[in-house]
Scaffold this motif. Structure first.
Motif, PDB file in Angstrom:
ATOM      1  N   THR A  90      19.886   4.988 -58.553  1.00  0.00           N
ATOM      2  CA  THR A  90      19.299   4.104 -59.558  1.00  0.00           C
ATOM      3  C   THR A  90      20.339   3.262 -60.287  1.00  0.00           C
ATOM      4  O   THR A  90      20.262   2.029 -60.302  1.00  0.00           O
ATOM      5  N   ILE A  91      21.331   3.904 -60.897  1.00  0.00           N
ATOM      6  CA  ILE A  91      22.306   3.169 -61.706  1.00  0.00           C
ATOM      7  C   ILE A  91      23.204   2.291 -60.838  1.00  0.00           C
ATOM      8  O   ILE A  91      23.350   1.089 -61.090  1.00  0.00           O
ATOM      9  N   GLN A  92      23.812   2.872 -59.819  1.00  0.00           N
ATOM     10  CA  GLN A  92      24.755   2.114 -58.995  1.00  0.00           C
ATOM     11  C   GLN A  92      24.106   0.921 -58.294  1.00  0.00           C
ATOM     12  O   GLN A  92      24.657  -0.194 -58.347  1.00  0.00           O
ATOM     13  N   PRO A  93      22.931   1.073 -57.678  1.00  0.00           N
ATOM     14  CA  PRO A  93      22.307  -0.110 -57.052  1.00  0.00           C
ATOM     15  C   PRO A  93      21.971  -1.214 -58.053  1.00  0.00           C
ATOM     16  O   PRO A  93      22.023  -2.401 -57.716  1.00  0.00           O
ATOM     17  N   ASP A  94      21.645  -0.835 -59.289  1.00  0.00           N
ATOM     18  CA  ASP A  94      21.301  -1.850 -60.289  1.00  0.00           C
ATOM     19  C   ASP A  94      22.505  -2.710 -60.662  1.00  0.00           C
ATOM     20  O   ASP A  94      22.333  -3.862 -61.095  1.00  0.00           O
ATOM     21  N   GLU A  95      23.718  -2.194 -60.496  1.00  0.00           N
ATOM     22  CA  GLU A  95      24.910  -2.985 -60.824  1.00  0.00           C
ATOM     23  C   GLU A  95      24.952  -4.280 -60.030  1.00  0.00           C
ATOM     24  O   GLU A  95      25.408  -5.320 -60.520  1.00  0.00           O
TER      25      GLU A  95
END
Length: 256
Positions: A90-95
């Motif tokens: 979730t967090i890393q792909p949103d970057e």
């Protein structure tokens, strides 16, 4: 305590305003929903910047839009956090929705407070990225930087305006850092010696910043001759708290 400092530049097609909104309201909210093992998360949104020195002539600036400061109890907690499925899925792909991964500043640091005469809350701060020219051994550079920080904090041109000061010292290469390799966008740790952060009252910020720039150029600077001034950059930033740090001093909001 480990503090990761991550400089981000907006991806193509975004304005700085678009980037700031997304970083705080979307990405920040995503992290705050499940902060994992972090103890705090501050976003520093860039308002202005200075690169190199006037004497060095034209120096291309690093052109960053924000700097995140994310704290963990130690390197092991950081490793667990980035291995967590929520981070990876979730967090890393949103970057990738707002950050250009080809331009990143990445530092792993420990933070030291520097005593100031008139501590208090302040809405704006200056972040100075410091680069050694390796003319002295690391231990000698560290001692010189500590002495210089004390001189700055007590300088009559700055002391009346300075509300807080910290040094975030790079721990790259330290045997007990316990950091995972290539953990963000496969980026290596940046070669800066660390970051010097100063908080000023908003009404006096620009005058104080001009005074600070003059102070660090004085011949009596303990770092004179030890810096790679071509790599140096100063950023005026506005802090935005994403995950609060309840252990931070009451007089400020930066992670320690």
């Amino acid at each position: 305590m480990l503090k990761m400092i991550i400089g981000g530049r907006r991806r193509a097609g975004m304005t700085h305003r678009d980037y700031s909104r997304y970083a705080e309201q979307v990405h920040g909210a995503t992290v705050a929903h499940n902060p994992g093992y972090m103890t705090s998360y501050i976003q520093n949104h860039v308002l202005d910047a200075v690169y190199g020195t006037h004497a060095a002539g034209w120096v291309a600036g690093p052109d960053f839009d924000s700097f995140s400061e994310i704290s963990f109890p130690d390197g092991a907690a950081f490793a667990r956090s980035i291995a967590d499925p929520y981070y990876r899925e979730t967090i890393q792909p949103d970057e990738l929705n707002f950050v250009c991964h080809s331009a990143i500043i990445l530092l792993a640091t420990r933070t030291q407070e520097v005593g100031v005469r008139a501590p208090g809350a302040a809405p704006l701060k200056l972040m100075r990225f410091i680069a050694s020219n390796h003319a002295s051994p690391p231990a000698a550079f560290a001692q010189a930087w500590a002495q210089e920080a004390g001189r700055i904090a007590d300088h009559p041109a700055l002391a009346p305006f300075l509300r807080r000061m910290t040094r975030s010292i790079s721990i790259a290469g330290e045997a007990d850092a316990n950091l995972p390799a290539n953990f963000i966008a496969n980026a290596p740790l940046s070669p800066f010696a660390g970051v010097e952060s100063l908080w000023f009252d908003s009404d006096d910020t620009w005058r104080a910043i001009d005074a600070y720039r003059a102070v660090i150029e004085e011949p009596q600077s303990h770092l004179s001759g030890l810096l790679d001034r071509r790599q140096e950059a100063l950023f005026v930033v506005e802090e935005r708290t994403i995950v609060a740090d309840h252990t931070a001093p009451n007089a400020a909001v930066e992670m320690t």
